[in-house]
Design a protein around this motif. Sequence first.
Motif, PDB file in Angstrom:
ATOM      1  N   PHE A 242     -36.292 -29.723 -65.352  1.00 49.15           N
ATOM      2  CA  PHE A 242     -36.447 -28.793 -66.469  1.00 49.15           C
ATOM      3  C   PHE A 242     -37.776 -29.029 -67.195  1.00 49.15           C
ATOM      4  O   PHE A 242     -38.501 -28.073 -67.510  1.00 49.15           O
ATOM      5  CB  PHE A 242     -35.282 -28.960 -67.445  1.00 49.15           C
ATOM      6  CG  PHE A 242     -35.366 -28.067 -68.652  1.00 49.15           C
ATOM      7  CD1 PHE A 242     -35.017 -26.734 -68.571  1.00 49.15           C
ATOM      8  CD2 PHE A 242     -35.804 -28.560 -69.872  1.00 49.15           C
ATOM      9  CE1 PHE A 242     -35.099 -25.900 -69.678  1.00 49.15           C
ATOM     10  CE2 PHE A 242     -35.894 -27.746 -70.982  1.00 49.15           C
ATOM     11  CZ  PHE A 242     -35.539 -26.409 -70.883  1.00 49.15           C
TER      12      PHE A 242
ATOM     13  N   PHE B  70     -30.657 -21.952 -69.765  1.00 52.42           N
ATOM     14  CA  PHE B  70     -31.882 -22.755 -69.770  1.00 52.42           C
ATOM     15  C   PHE B  70     -32.987 -22.125 -68.921  1.00 52.42           C
ATOM     16  O   PHE B  70     -34.159 -22.458 -69.095  1.00 52.42           O
ATOM     17  CB  PHE B  70     -31.575 -24.182 -69.321  1.00 52.42           C
ATOM     18  CG  PHE B  70     -30.817 -24.962 -70.365  1.00 52.42           C
ATOM     19  CD1 PHE B  70     -31.445 -25.369 -71.529  1.00 52.42           C
ATOM     20  CD2 PHE B  70     -29.475 -25.228 -70.213  1.00 52.42           C
ATOM     21  CE1 PHE B  70     -30.762 -26.055 -72.498  1.00 52.42           C
ATOM     22  CE2 PHE B  70     -28.773 -25.925 -71.183  1.00 52.42           C
ATOM     23  CZ  PHE B  70     -29.413 -26.328 -72.332  1.00 52.42           C
TER      24      PHE B  70
ATOM     25  N   PHE C 238     -30.611 -29.112 -73.940  1.00 50.31           N
ATOM     26  CA  PHE C 238     -30.429 -29.327 -72.505  1.00 50.31           C
ATOM     27  C   PHE C 238     -29.621 -30.595 -72.263  1.00 50.31           C
ATOM     28  O   PHE C 238     -28.725 -30.633 -71.420  1.00 50.31           O
ATOM     29  CB  PHE C 238     -31.792 -29.436 -71.820  1.00 50.31           C
ATOM     30  CG  PHE C 238     -31.691 -29.588 -70.320  1.00 50.31           C
ATOM     31  CD1 PHE C 238     -31.648 -28.471 -69.506  1.00 50.31           C
ATOM     32  CD2 PHE C 238     -31.629 -30.845 -69.724  1.00 50.31           C
ATOM     33  CE1 PHE C 238     -31.537 -28.594 -68.129  1.00 50.31           C
ATOM     34  CE2 PHE C 238     -31.526 -30.982 -68.352  1.00 50.31           C
ATOM     35  CZ  PHE C 238     -31.478 -29.853 -67.553  1.00 50.31           C
TER      36      PHE C 238
END
Length: 366
Positions: free
Chosen positions: A39, A247, A280
């Motif tokens: 990410f 996300f 996250f």
Amino acid sequence: MTVSYTLEVANARFGGFSKLLFRWKGSIYRLLYKELLVFCGVYLFFSLLYFMLTPKQQDVFERVALYCDQFTNTNFIPVLFVLFYVTMAFNRWWGQYTSFPLPDNLMMVVSGNVHGSDERGRLLRRTLMRYANLSSVLLLRSISTRVHKRFPTLDHIAEAFMTSHELTLFESLHSDFNKYWMPLTWFSNLASQAREEGRVRDDIALRLLMDELNNYRAKCSLLFHYDWISIPLVYTQVVTIAVYSFFAFCVIGRQFLNPEKGYKDHRIDMYVPVFTLLQFFFYAGWLKVGELIINPFGEDDDDFETNQLIDRNIQVSMLAVDDMYQKLAPIVKDKHWAQRHFSVNYTLSTAAEILRPAFKGSTFDM
């Protein structure tokens, strides 16, 4: 190996849970760090790309970012739904733990009701408990990767738990379904034979044996069905898509745009999206927790120690019905035989507890 920290939280104290945050094995960091790195890498890529674009291209990027930012609100994408999923997975995990077939009750009944100090009596008790343990091993081999690696074939199980005749009998019975129940049928037949021989002295004792056997069999069956019937796949897919799509929008929508252009909520460039990373960590972390506990019979840090339980079960059951059979200490008067009122001794570190009055009920002194 299961990670235990029970002793470290035995007493509530300042920073008690905080100390657990620095552990690695079994931690959420170890479980999540790969996804977090991916990410961060994707976020950094788009962040650098934004500054490399021409002014016209930046305008397009900013419009896309502002559009995506609309959907990073949990009201649009029900990412909080993951909490209900984890609750369901935890209840399933706890149900599997409480369904684990332990032979303790069964071995006590066998030890107390299958009589005989001779070789025949010893053989009956040991064989009964061997059958019970064999059934659980056959079951666990079907649902646990650790046990299957330990006993990859039936011959490996036979080497430890079965005679050649039992193996032949087991293989000769054709069934399209799992035959983990077969040794329990041997158990019931052998218990009936022991009753006929007078080793089990009455029908009440035989009934007690069969009741405990059925309780043991019920746990084996329930554990097998937990493995067979999972949480519906659609439920898992919906939760996973919700978290990942949330996300995916954050990667673009949470980019820090040029503060000079006066976009709402973009008046400062912090470079590092701290609160997005925390989101996250929480939401993706919950999803990973669900992934961890949905099947505790794998090889993760906190999965059940099935091989160790097999070793423990066979050892204690044989000790209970063989080594400890009718081996009692002489019955003598206890140390407080002549005392009408007495108390058990305290060490110096616990002596203050004597001064505490005994609890007699919340309304006793009203």
